[in-house]
Design an enzyme around this catalytic site. Structure first.
Site, short mmCIF file in Angstrom:
data_model
loop_
_atom_site.label_atom_id
_atom_site.label_comp_id
_atom_site.label_asym_id
_atom_site.label_seq_id
_atom_site.Cartn_x
_atom_site.Cartn_y
_atom_site.Cartn_z
N CYS A 43 0.85 -1.20 0.00
CA CYS A 43 0.00 0.00 0.00
C CYS A 43 0.89 1.25 0.00
CB CYS A 43 -0.92 0.01 1.22
SG CYS A 43 -2.09 1.40 1.21
N ASP A 45 0.43 3.80 1.66
CA ASP A 45 0.41 4.38 3.01
C ASP A 45 1.82 4.63 3.55
OD1 ASP A 45 0.17 4.61 5.95
OD2 ASP A 45 -1.94 4.11 5.58
N ARG A 47 2.93 4.83 6.36
CA ARG A 47 3.31 4.11 7.58
C ARG A 47 3.75 2.68 7.32
NH1 ARG A 47 -2.42 5.25 10.18
NH2 ARG A 47 -2.87 4.69 8.02
N HIS A 99 -2.35 -3.87 5.00
CA HIS A 99 -2.19 -3.48 6.41
C HIS A 99 -3.55 -3.21 7.04
CE1 HIS A 99 -2.84 0.96 5.83
NE2 HIS A 99 -2.54 0.61 4.59
N CYS A 102 -6.48 -0.09 6.71
CA CYS A 102 -6.16 0.53 5.41
C CYS A 102 -7.26 1.52 4.98
CB CYS A 102 -6.00 -0.56 4.36
SG CYS A 102 -5.53 0.09 2.73
CO CO Z 1 -3.54 1.28 2.96
#
Ligand code: CO
Length: 211
Positions: A43, A45, A47, A99, A102
């Site tokens: 992803c 993302d 993090r 994750h 999400c």
């Molecule tokens: Co995500």
């Protein structure tokens, strides 16, 4: 006011100097060849940084990231990365890593229009519909999201196996292994949720017999 991006450039300089101090041949070696064993599909993302959470170094993982770690069979970007990783780099493992929590998966479960992102999220809505009964067994919204995160990773691993790129490599070179993982934002731990070894059965509708 100091621009925040200047810190990135300063930190980069410090990092490069530190690498050379530890290993004088580091950049020289890496500038000539990359031989990663892994392709990571994760992803976007911020993090979930592939190398940090797996403790891998430059040169060890080939990376593709998009919203909600999707394997969409019409996505030229993903397919180009996949083909290069499998046929040129000859990776041994492909990891689809989602994750928990999400945002892409959450958005796909909701009813808010987000403009062009709707088109991307449609792919996740299709996974949601396919597994609606199982997701709805969960007791609250958070648990439902996390169940769909796991099921979505499984679907994307299946989507890899449906490609001619993977089927061809499985047939002629008995690689790569496919892995579905989910990373926990709250504890930093990766949970393996599924695996497909070369030659695994897929729905015959998606099999090619002339590769
Ligand atoms: Co995500």
């Amino acid at each position: 006011m100091e621009n925040s991006y200047n810190k990135l450039l300063a930190d980069n300089k410090a990092w490069a100097e530190e690498q050379v101090k530890r290993d004088p041949d580091f950049f020289n070696r890496l500038s000539h060849i990359q031989t990663p064993e892994f392709l990571w599909i994760g992803c976007s993302d911020s993090r979930v940084p592939a190398d940090k959470i797996t403790g891998t170094q430059p040169g060890e993982i080939f990376v593709h990231r998009n919203i909600a770690n999707m394997v969409v069979h019409t996505d030229l970007n993903l397919l180009s990365v996949l083909e290069y990783a499998v046929t040129a780099l000859k990776v041994k493992h492909i990891i689809v890593c989602g994750h928990y929590g999400c945002g892409g998966v959450k958005a796909a479960m909701g009813k808010t229009s987000l403009g062009i992102i709707n088109k991307w999220l449609r792919n996740i809505k299709d996974v949601y519909l396919k597994h609606l009964d199982e997701v709805n067994l969960e007791i609250n919204e958070e648990a439902k999201t996390n169940k769909l995160v796991e099921l979505n990773v499984q679907e994307q691993v299946m989507n890899l196996a449906k490609t001619s790129i993977i089927q061809k490599a499985w047939k002629h070179e008995q690689r790569p292994h496919l892995h579905g993982w989910v990373y926990g934002l709250s504890d930093g731990i990766i949970k393996p949720v599924c695996e497909m070894s070369p030659g695994s059965k897929i729905d015959p509708l998606y099999e090619y017999d002339n590769l």
